[in-house]
Scaffold this active site. Structure first.
Site, PDB file in Angstrom:
ATOM      1  N   SER A 189       0.833  -1.215   0.000  1.00  9.81           N
ATOM      2  CA  SER A 189       0.000   0.000   0.000  1.00  9.81           C
ATOM      3  C   SER A 189       0.860   1.254   0.000  1.00  9.81           C
ATOM      4  CB  SER A 189      -0.933  -0.002   1.216  1.00  9.81           C
ATOM      5  OG  SER A 189      -0.193   0.035   2.432  1.00  9.81           O
ATOM      6  N   ARG A 193       0.195   3.666  -3.162  1.00 10.88           N
ATOM      7  CA  ARG A 193      -0.390   4.974  -2.876  1.00 10.88           C
ATOM      8  C   ARG A 193       0.399   6.081  -3.580  1.00 10.88           C
ATOM      9  NH1 ARG A 193       0.277   4.773   2.022  1.00 10.88           N
ATOM     10  NH2 ARG A 193      -1.791   4.165   2.748  1.00 10.88           N
ATOM     11  N   ASN A 197      -1.057   8.312  -6.970  1.00  9.01           N
ATOM     12  CA  ASN A 197      -1.208   9.767  -6.954  1.00  9.01           C
ATOM     13  C   ASN A 197      -0.350  10.435  -8.017  1.00  9.01           C
ATOM     14  OD1 ASN A 197      -2.870  10.988  -4.503  1.00  9.01           O
ATOM     15  ND2 ASN A 197      -1.916   9.098  -3.790  1.00  9.01           N
TER      16      ASN A 197
END
Length: 257
Positions: A189, A193, A197
């Site tokens: 994660s 992440r 983005n």
């Protein structure tokens, strides 16, 4: 989306790649990542040679402010005494921020220069929009957490958490599964992440670049301002989660460091 627009997006989302499959290397990602690492090392070396006593000026003032900010985060999260964690947190924050900041360059600048100077057709300028980078960083964090688990708990103490956590020793098969998933999910994660983005930000810049020049400047400026907040926040989150995972690894089962 027209064929030309699809071709434009496809061309600018490809890395300069050597090799095939699992053994392929994204040369542009590696090159820019190491150049930015060199910028950090070189800037630190130059500032270190010209340290001023009293009130610092220029780059020394900027670096000292960043150092104090990172140090406050480390002290508030990582309660054990370990000087390596502070240096690691500072390196992670600066490096991830600079790699993110490459997304603020005009989207066609480096690809155009690479094509004009070297005949390179595909060149991406943002290393953290490449999952190879973000998952590679996350893998390093994962290996460091393993090191801190074993350093502070011992090998048996770490393996014991797979047997007794979270449901107690009588449900050890479920404990092994749940703990393994938890350990793998943290770095996964962490990397996804950051990649998600930055990749989304890159896509928005490419979509803006498809607009006519007279219509692209306003959304380009607005998105750049907003994206500056995103790249800073993502560097901060990556640093904080890195410190947090190391702190959790350095804490025994009773919660004491």
């Amino acid at each position: 989306m027209s064929h030309n627009a699809e071709r434009f997006m496809e061309d600018h989302l490809r890395n300069l790649t050597v090799g095939h499959g699992f053994w392929s290397l994204h040369v542009d990602t590696i090159l820019i990542g190491w150049v930015l690492a060199g910028v950090i090392v070189g800037t630190g070396w130059l500032v270190g040679r010209r340290l001023e006593e009293g009130i610092p000026h220029g780059m020394q003032n900027v670096l000292e402010a960043i150092l104090e900010f990172v140090d406050d985060q480390v002290r508030s999260i990582f309660t054990a005494a370990d000087p390596m964690v502070g240096a690691l947190a500072l390196t992670v924050f600066l490096w991830v921020f600079l790699m993110n900041a490459m997304d603020l360059l005009p989207v066609l600048l480096l690809p155009t220069l690479a094509h004009a100077l070297f005949g390179i057709r595909h060149f991406r300028s943002t290393p953290t929009a490449d999952p190879y980078t973000t998952l590679g960083l996350a893998l390093v964090v994962f290996l460091l957490t393993l090191y801190y688990h074993i350093k502070h708990k011992g090998l048996w103490g770490y393996l014991k958490t797979f047997l007794v956590h979270p449901f107690g020793p009588y449900l050890f098969p479920a404990n092994i599964l749940m703990t393994a998933v938890d350990e793998i999910a943290k770095p996964l994660s962490l990397g996804l992440r950051l990649f998600g983005n930055m990749f989304a930000g890159e896509l928005v810049f490419l979509l803006i670049a498809l607009l006519p020049w007279w219509a692209a400047w306003a959304p380009g400026i607005l998105w750049s301002i907003f994206h500056l907040l995103i790249i800073t926040l993502q560097a901060f989150i990556f640093m904080v989660l890195t410190i947090m995972y190391l702190s959790m690894a350095a804490t025994d089962e009773g919660g004491a460091p």
